[in-house]
Design a protein around this motif. Structure first.
Motif, PDB file in Angstrom:
ATOM      1  N   ALA A   1       9.655 -11.530  -3.499  1.00 33.14           N
ATOM      2  CA  ALA A   1       9.148 -11.789  -4.847  1.00 33.14           C
ATOM      3  C   ALA A   1       7.884 -12.650  -4.828  1.00 33.14           C
ATOM      4  CB  ALA A   1      10.232 -12.449  -5.690  1.00 33.14           C
ATOM      5  N   VAL A   2       7.852 -13.675  -3.996  1.00 32.65           N
ATOM      6  CA  VAL A   2       6.700 -14.582  -3.989  1.00 32.65           C
ATOM      7  C   VAL A   2       5.440 -13.853  -3.549  1.00 32.65           C
ATOM      8  CG1 VAL A   2       5.700 -16.653  -2.956  1.00 32.65           C
ATOM      9  CG2 VAL A   2       8.112 -16.638  -3.650  1.00 32.65           C
ATOM     10  N   ALA A   3       5.521 -13.146  -2.428  1.00 35.27           N
ATOM     11  CA  ALA A   3       4.345 -12.423  -1.924  1.00 35.27           C
ATOM     12  C   ALA A   3       3.901 -11.353  -2.916  1.00 35.27           C
ATOM     13  CB  ALA A   3       4.659 -11.784  -0.570  1.00 35.27           C
ATOM     14  N   HIS A   4       4.862 -10.638  -3.476  1.00 32.32           N
ATOM     15  CA  HIS A   4       4.519  -9.569  -4.410  1.00 32.32           C
ATOM     16  C   HIS A   4       3.861 -10.134  -5.667  1.00 32.32           C
ATOM     17  CE1 HIS A   4       5.375  -6.164  -7.252  1.00 32.32           C
ATOM     18  NE2 HIS A   4       4.959  -5.486  -6.195  1.00 32.32           N
ATOM     19  N   ASP A   5       4.353 -11.253  -6.172  1.00 39.67           N
ATOM     20  CA  ASP A   5       3.761 -11.853  -7.360  1.00 39.67           C
ATOM     21  C   ASP A   5       2.369 -12.410  -7.070  1.00 39.67           C
ATOM     22  OD1 ASP A   5       5.982 -11.165  -8.785  1.00 39.67           O
ATOM     23  OD2 ASP A   5       6.880 -13.168  -8.799  1.00 39.67           O
ATOM     24  N   LEU A   6       2.149 -12.903  -5.869  1.00 42.40           N
ATOM     25  CA  LEU A   6       0.805 -13.344  -5.486  1.00 42.40           C
ATOM     26  C   LEU A   6      -0.166 -12.162  -5.471  1.00 42.40           C
ATOM     27  CD1 LEU A   6       1.582 -15.865  -2.593  1.00 42.40           C
ATOM     28  CD2 LEU A   6       0.525 -16.412  -4.799  1.00 42.40           C
ATOM     29  N   MET A   7       0.296 -11.028  -4.972  1.00 45.86           N
ATOM     30  CA  MET A   7      -0.546  -9.830  -4.970  1.00 45.86           C
ATOM     31  C   MET A   7      -0.880  -9.402  -6.396  1.00 45.86           C
ATOM     32  SD  MET A   7       1.324  -7.733  -1.864  1.00 45.86           S
ATOM     33  CE  MET A   7       0.367  -6.242  -2.081  1.00 45.86           C
ATOM     34  N   LYS A   8       0.094  -9.455  -7.293  1.00 43.30           N
ATOM     35  CA  LYS A   8      -0.150  -9.091  -8.688  1.00 43.30           C
ATOM     36  C   LYS A   8      -1.126 -10.066  -9.342  1.00 43.30           C
ATOM     37  CE  LYS A   8       3.306  -7.551 -11.193  1.00 43.30           C
ATOM     38  NZ  LYS A   8       4.641  -7.369 -11.824  1.00 43.30           N
ATOM     39  N   ALA A   9      -1.022 -11.343  -8.984  1.00 37.42           N
ATOM     40  CA  ALA A   9      -1.945 -12.342  -9.540  1.00 37.42           C
ATOM     41  C   ALA A   9      -3.379 -12.069  -9.091  1.00 37.42           C
ATOM     42  CB  ALA A   9      -1.505 -13.744  -9.124  1.00 37.42           C
ATOM     43  N   LEU A  10      -3.543 -11.670  -7.846  1.00 39.79           N
ATOM     44  CA  LEU A  10      -4.872 -11.306  -7.354  1.00 39.79           C
ATOM     45  C   LEU A  10      -5.415 -10.097  -8.105  1.00 39.79           C
ATOM     46  CD1 LEU A  10      -4.401 -11.709  -3.490  1.00 39.79           C
ATOM     47  CD2 LEU A  10      -6.018 -12.975  -4.910  1.00 39.79           C
TER      48      LEU A  10
ATOM     49  N   HIS B   1      -0.473   3.608   7.156  1.00 37.43           N
ATOM     50  CA  HIS B   1      -0.771   4.580   6.105  1.00 37.43           C
ATOM     51  C   HIS B   1      -1.005   3.943   4.743  1.00 37.43           C
ATOM     52  CE1 HIS B   1       1.452   7.953   8.524  1.00 37.43           C
ATOM     53  NE2 HIS B   1       0.276   7.633   9.028  1.00 37.43           N
ATOM     54  N   GLY B   2      -0.614   2.692   4.574  1.00 40.93           N
ATOM     55  CA  GLY B   2      -0.774   2.025   3.293  1.00 40.93           C
ATOM     56  C   GLY B   2       0.431   2.203   2.390  1.00 40.93           C
ATOM     57  N   VAL B   3       0.228   1.844   1.109  1.00 42.82           N
ATOM     58  CA  VAL B   3       1.306   1.881   0.116  1.00 42.82           C
ATOM     59  C   VAL B   3       1.080   3.014  -0.883  1.00 42.82           C
ATOM     60  CG1 VAL B   3       2.466   0.589  -1.736  1.00 42.82           C
ATOM     61  CG2 VAL B   3       1.711  -0.591   0.341  1.00 42.82           C
ATOM     62  N   GLY B   4      -0.134   3.082  -1.438  1.00 45.47           N
ATOM     63  CA  GLY B   4      -0.455   4.120  -2.406  1.00 45.47           C
ATOM     64  C   GLY B   4       0.531   4.131  -3.556  1.00 45.47           C
ATOM     65  N   GLN B   5       0.937   5.328  -3.966  1.00 48.29           N
ATOM     66  CA  GLN B   5       1.989   5.447  -4.971  1.00 48.29           C
ATOM     67  C   GLN B   5       3.334   5.760  -4.340  1.00 48.29           C
ATOM     68  OE1 GLN B   5       1.444   9.116  -7.513  1.00 48.29           O
ATOM     69  NE2 GLN B   5      -0.486   9.267  -6.382  1.00 48.29           N
ATOM     70  N   LEU B   6       3.322   6.210  -3.071  1.00 49.50           N
ATOM     71  CA  LEU B   6       4.556   6.604  -2.401  1.00 49.50           C
ATOM     72  C   LEU B   6       5.525   5.434  -2.242  1.00 49.50           C
ATOM     73  CD1 LEU B   6       6.184   8.741  -0.778  1.00 49.50           C
ATOM     74  CD2 LEU B   6       4.944   7.986   1.255  1.00 49.50           C
ATOM     75  N   LYS B   7       5.011   4.258  -1.868  1.00 50.97           N
ATOM     76  CA  LYS B   7       5.880   3.119  -1.562  1.00 50.97           C
ATOM     77  C   LYS B   7       5.774   2.017  -2.603  1.00 50.97           C
ATOM     78  CE  LYS B   7       5.427   4.265   3.323  1.00 50.97           C
ATOM     79  NZ  LYS B   7       4.990   3.855   4.663  1.00 50.97           N
ATOM     80  N   LEU B   8       5.186   2.338  -3.750  1.00 47.24           N
ATOM     81  CA  LEU B   8       4.986   1.351  -4.804  1.00 47.24           C
ATOM     82  C   LEU B   8       6.297   0.698  -5.220  1.00 47.24           C
ATOM     83  CD1 LEU B   8       2.956   0.131  -6.878  1.00 47.24           C
ATOM     84  CD2 LEU B   8       3.537   2.035  -8.383  1.00 47.24           C
ATOM     85  N   ALA B   9       7.333   1.502  -5.430  1.00 48.19           N
ATOM     86  CA  ALA B   9       8.610   0.977  -5.912  1.00 48.19           C
ATOM     87  C   ALA B   9       9.347   0.167  -4.854  1.00 48.19           C
ATOM     88  CB  ALA B   9       9.487   2.122  -6.407  1.00 48.19           C
ATOM     89  N   ASP B  10       9.005   0.356  -3.583  1.00 49.79           N
ATOM     90  CA  ASP B  10       9.708  -0.333  -2.504  1.00 49.79           C
ATOM     91  C   ASP B  10       9.048  -1.652  -2.110  1.00 49.79           C
ATOM     92  OD1 ASP B  10      11.685   1.789  -1.879  1.00 49.79           O
ATOM     93  OD2 ASP B  10       9.894   2.932  -1.316  1.00 49.79           O
ATOM     94  N   LEU B  11       7.832  -1.891  -2.607  1.00 52.31           N
ATOM     95  CA  LEU B  11       7.050  -2.994  -2.064  1.00 52.31           C
ATOM     96  C   LEU B  11       7.623  -4.363  -2.411  1.00 52.31           C
ATOM     97  CD1 LEU B  11       4.553  -3.375  -0.304  1.00 52.31           C
ATOM     98  CD2 LEU B  11       3.244  -3.771  -2.390  1.00 52.31           C
ATOM     99  N   ARG B  12       8.063  -4.554  -3.645  1.00 45.71           N
ATOM    100  CA  ARG B  12       8.556  -5.878  -4.035  1.00 45.71           C
ATOM    101  C   ARG B  12       9.753  -6.298  -3.186  1.00 45.71           C
ATOM    102  NH1 ARG B  12       7.963  -9.447  -8.183  1.00 45.71           N
ATOM    103  NH2 ARG B  12       9.732 -10.801  -8.646  1.00 45.71           N
ATOM    104  N   ALA B  13      10.695  -5.384  -2.994  1.00 46.79           N
ATOM    105  CA  ALA B  13      11.870  -5.713  -2.181  1.00 46.79           C
ATOM    106  C   ALA B  13      11.474  -6.014  -0.744  1.00 46.79           C
ATOM    107  CB  ALA B  13      12.869  -4.569  -2.224  1.00 46.79           C
ATOM    108  N   HIS B  14      10.468  -5.285  -0.237  1.00 49.97           N
ATOM    109  CA  HIS B  14      10.059  -5.479   1.155  1.00 49.97           C
ATOM    110  C   HIS B  14       9.241  -6.755   1.339  1.00 49.97           C
ATOM    111  CE1 HIS B  14       8.715  -4.682   5.193  1.00 49.97           C
ATOM    112  NE2 HIS B  14       7.459  -4.741   4.804  1.00 49.97           N
ATOM    113  N   LYS B  15       8.278  -6.991   0.470  1.00 49.44           N
ATOM    114  CA  LYS B  15       7.402  -8.153   0.625  1.00 49.44           C
ATOM    115  C   LYS B  15       8.081  -9.453   0.216  1.00 49.44           C
ATOM    116  CE  LYS B  15       3.446  -7.989   1.476  1.00 49.44           C
ATOM    117  NZ  LYS B  15       2.672  -8.022   2.743  1.00 49.44           N
TER     118      LYS B  15
END
Length: 472
Positions: free
Chosen positions: A445-454, A429-443
């Motif tokens: 810090a490194v993966a999440h920061d790489l996504m933000k850099a992209l 289903h994706g992330v959208g806005q529903l799981k936005l707050a949960d993504l950093r903890a799940h992915k």
């Protein structure tokens, strides 16, 4: 300033394709689950890729955010604007042309606004199978399927939308057009930009067209419903079918007793044909390119072996296409039955098959201990480990009040179990806005920061679907 921008939109698209009246915008402002409702400066309806590019250039010049939108059937609010009223919705439904079908290459080139079901039908008319199949296929669009990397019922054999895509056409955040429309199965020339945009939910670029794989139409398909007593037997049954049927196994869907009971409550004609509505009902489909006799005999042989091994207690083989469709409708109507029952808490998760039994047993137990009487509507694509593990309140309680009080704690309970089993909090289903707050903890810090850099690199102004997937 905004009025001047609206006039410029009209000059690009034609005034009739720039919707600014409140009544005209309403159908585009609320997500399918009616969980999120936003506001929009305008709804824009482009017809060509050049029009999309010109709109993006205008928005970039005026620092106006864009929410790309297709059939608007997502479950995570990824195509719904915020409440500022300053964002524009870019709905691609008018970009609905099939540009080419290449029979020799077994590909179809099509625009983002093509309805999934129409693509299936166009492919079938040329004796090809387009295997992506979802409950929303009558209204969802290819662009949205790609943007969310949609899954569906055929992932077990053909993979997710990403696996079906060979090339893309994308408008960047600067209004440039990347022409990656190539029907190549091998292209080892550096970074795979295609895979970067698929699943990005319109936050890195706007997908306007794609080249997708086609497959030969099966000669025969046989569908059966079988009863199992527990999840261990269900997984053992999957292993048996994978060993005996190999690539002929195209569907393996699990439905719990509670899920089908809810189905029958709201759709009495969807009653389970298996005796006693067993603890687990499994829908299995085999597809063959040899003959009907071959696949029917194979199915019967595997079922006989499953009976002998005490893996199943009952089975019904569809005698015709109509009955097979009824079996599939049972599976697809569970989501509709939940909607009829009232608001519920959805979890679209993936668990490794080796941990599936532990996850279901432990999470069910914890959920019922903490919330006595809670109803667990668990069903999904068991063949690829994807569960729709949904929670409905105890009978007699107001669904909205229950969800308001317990949503955060229930999500945390489920997601903690997902993490314990090294699974994913979003399978299809994706992330959208529903799981936005949960993504950093799940992915992490490194993966999440790489996504933000992209995101920062490709969309430095943050105008493409901001505050979806990642926030910068």
């Amino acid at each position: 300033m905004m009025q001047g921008l609206i006039e410029q939109f009209g000059a690009v698209l034609g005034k009739q394709y720039v919707l600014t009246d409140d009544a005209d915008k309403v159908p585009y402002l609320t997500d399918w689950r009616k969980r999120y409702t936003g506001k929009a400066l305008a709804v824009l309806l482009p017809k060509t890729t050049d029009e999309v590019a010109n709109i993006v250039k205008l928005c970039a010049a005026h620092h106006v955010a864009i929410v790309p939108q297709g059939g608007h059937t997502g479950f995570c609010g990824g195509a719904t604007p915020d409440n500022s009223g300053n964002q524009v919705i870019l709905n691609l439904k008018r970009m609905n042309q099939i540009r080419a079908i290449d029979s020799a290459n077994q590909t179809i080139t099509l625009e983002a606004g093509c309805i999934l079901q129409s693509v299936q039908e166009k492919a079938a008319a040329q004796d090809f199978l387009f295997p992506l199949s979802l409950g929303a296929e009558g209204s969802c669009m290819i662009g949205g399927n790609l943007a969310t990397n949609a899954g569906g019922t055929n992932v077990l054999r053909y993979g997710n939308t990403r696996d079906l895509c060979l090339g893309l056409e994308v408008v960047t955040a600067q209004g440039e057009i990347w022409n990656g429309i190539k029907g190549l199965r091998k292209d080892n020339t550096g970074y795979d930009l295609r895979d970067l945009f698929i699943g990005s939910e319109g936050t890195l670029g706007i997908i306007t067209a794609a080249v997708m794989k086609l497959y030969p139409l099966p000669v025969s398909q046989w569908t059966t419903l079988v009863a199992t007593d527990n999840i261990a037997s269900t997984i053992a049954l999957l292993t048996l079918f994978q060993k005996r049927a190999t690539s002929l196994l195209t569907g393996f869907e699990m439905m719990t007793q509670e899920s089908l009971a809810l189905n029958e409550k709201h759709f009495p004609h969807m009653a389970n044909p298996l005796k006693g509505n067993p603890p687990f009902t499994v829908l299995i489909e085999l597809s063959d390119h040899e003959s009907e006799e071959h696949v029917r005999k194979l199915l019967e042989t595997i079922l006989e072996e499953a009976f002998s091994a005490n893996l199943i207690s009952d089975a019904v083989i569809a005698s015709n296409l109509s009955q097979a469709n009824t079996f599939w409708h049972m599976r697809e109507h569970i989501t509709l039955a939940q909607a009829e029952e009232g608001a519920n808490l959805k979890h679209d998760i993936t668990i490794p098959l080796s941990s599936l039994e532990s996850f279901i047993q432990d999470t069910d137990s914890l959920m019922r201990q903490k919330y006595p009487g809670v109803r667990i509507i668990n069903f999904g694509h068991l063949g690829d480990g994807n569960l729709h593990y949904n929670i409905a309140p105890p009978l007699g309680l107001d669904p909205k009040a229950f969800n308001l009080s317990h949503e955060k704690a229930i999500h945390e309970l489920v997601y903690a179990q997902v993490e314990r089993c090294q699974g994913s909090i979003s399978a299809e289903h994706g992330v959208g806005q529903l799981k936005l707050a949960d993504l950093r903890a799940h992915k992490g810090a490194v993966a999440h920061d790489l996504m933000k850099a992209l995101k920062r690199a490709l969309d430095p102004q943050n105008i493409l679907n901001p505050h979806k997937v990642v926030s910068i």
